[in-house]
Scaffold this motif. Structure first.
Motif, PDB file in Angstrom:
ATOM      1  N   ARG A   1       0.827  -1.200   0.000  1.00  0.00           N
ATOM      2  CA  ARG A   1       0.000   0.000   0.000  1.00  0.00           C
ATOM      3  C   ARG A   1       0.863   1.253   0.000  1.00  0.00           C
ATOM      4  O   ARG A   1       0.496   2.259  -0.598  1.00  0.00           O
ATOM      5  N   ALA A   2       2.001   1.170   0.713  1.00  0.00           N
ATOM      6  CA  ALA A   2       2.891   2.337   0.750  1.00  0.00           C
ATOM      7  C   ALA A   2       3.408   2.661  -0.647  1.00  0.00           C
ATOM      8  O   ALA A   2       3.481   3.835  -1.029  1.00  0.00           O
ATOM      9  N   ILE A   3       3.741   1.631  -1.414  1.00  0.00           N
ATOM     10  CA  ILE A   3       4.221   1.845  -2.783  1.00  0.00           C
ATOM     11  C   ILE A   3       3.095   2.400  -3.647  1.00  0.00           C
ATOM     12  O   ILE A   3       3.293   3.345  -4.414  1.00  0.00           O
ATOM     13  N   ALA A   4       1.906   1.836  -3.493  1.00  0.00           N
ATOM     14  CA  ALA A   4       0.768   2.306  -4.286  1.00  0.00           C
ATOM     15  C   ALA A   4       0.424   3.754  -3.958  1.00  0.00           C
ATOM     16  O   ALA A   4      -0.057   4.489  -4.815  1.00  0.00           O
ATOM     17  N   THR A   5       0.653   4.174  -2.734  1.00  0.00           N
ATOM     18  CA  THR A   5       0.388   5.563  -2.365  1.00  0.00           C
ATOM     19  C   THR A   5       1.528   6.477  -2.782  1.00  0.00           C
ATOM     20  O   THR A   5       1.306   7.619  -3.162  1.00  0.00           O
ATOM     21  N   ALA A   6       2.749   5.970  -2.709  1.00  0.00           N
ATOM     22  CA  ALA A   6       3.913   6.799  -3.004  1.00  0.00           C
ATOM     23  C   ALA A   6       4.058   7.079  -4.497  1.00  0.00           C
ATOM     24  O   ALA A   6       4.532   8.145  -4.882  1.00  0.00           O
ATOM     25  N   VAL A   7       3.646   6.147  -5.338  1.00  0.00           N
ATOM     26  CA  VAL A   7       3.831   6.312  -6.789  1.00  0.00           C
ATOM     27  C   VAL A   7       3.093   7.538  -7.327  1.00  0.00           C
ATOM     28  O   VAL A   7       3.683   8.326  -8.063  1.00  0.00           O
ATOM     29  N   PRO A   8       1.821   7.783  -6.978  1.00  0.00           N
ATOM     30  CA  PRO A   8       1.174   8.999  -7.501  1.00  0.00           C
ATOM     31  C   PRO A   8       1.845  10.288  -7.021  1.00  0.00           C
ATOM     32  O   PRO A   8       1.975  11.244  -7.780  1.00  0.00           O
ATOM     33  N   PHE A   9       2.272  10.307  -5.763  1.00  0.00           N
ATOM     34  CA  PHE A   9       2.951  11.497  -5.261  1.00  0.00           C
ATOM     35  C   PHE A   9       4.288  11.705  -5.965  1.00  0.00           C
ATOM     36  O   PHE A   9       4.669  12.820  -6.288  1.00  0.00           O
ATOM     37  N   TRP A  10       5.001  10.616  -6.209  1.00  0.00           N
ATOM     38  CA  TRP A  10       6.286  10.716  -6.918  1.00  0.00           C
ATOM     39  C   TRP A  10       6.052  11.193  -8.346  1.00  0.00           C
ATOM     40  O   TRP A  10       6.774  12.050  -8.848  1.00  0.00           O
ATOM     41  N   ALA A  11       5.027  10.662  -9.002  1.00  0.00           N
ATOM     42  CA  ALA A  11       4.729  11.069 -10.372  1.00  0.00           C
ATOM     43  C   ALA A  11       4.351  12.551 -10.422  1.00  0.00           C
ATOM     44  O   ALA A  11       4.753  13.270 -11.345  1.00  0.00           O
TER      45      ALA A  11
END
Length: 79
Positions: free
Chosen positions: A2-12
């Motif tokens: 879930r952390a990766i799934a949440t972090a990817v949009p913020f990183w993008a």
């Protein structure tokens, strides 16, 4: 996961903002050579921006390899 799934949009979003700032229209660079020649400053700016794309591709390739290796180490899929 879930952390990766949440972090990817913020990183993008961060990458998008950085690229948008990089691609802001700048005042024209005066050229001293004949028409159609590229100035050293324009060439240097293009090379600097190419490093952004190259580093992004390397990061994506590393992420893909890491995910592939992680999936292989986890064993057969659970039923």
């Amino acid at each position: 996961m879930r952390a990766i799934a949440t972090a990817v949009p913020f990183w993008a979003l961060t990458v998008h903002q950085g690229l948008a700032q990089q691609m802001n229209p700048a005042p024209p660079i005066p050229e001293s050579g004949p028409s159609g020649s590229s100035s050293p400053a324009a060439t240097a700016a293009a090379i600097d921006f190419n490093w952004v794309w190259i580093s992004l591709l390397i990061a994506l390739a590393a992420l893909g390899l890491w995910l592939f290796a992680r999936r292989r180490q986890s064993g057969p899929p659970r039923s």
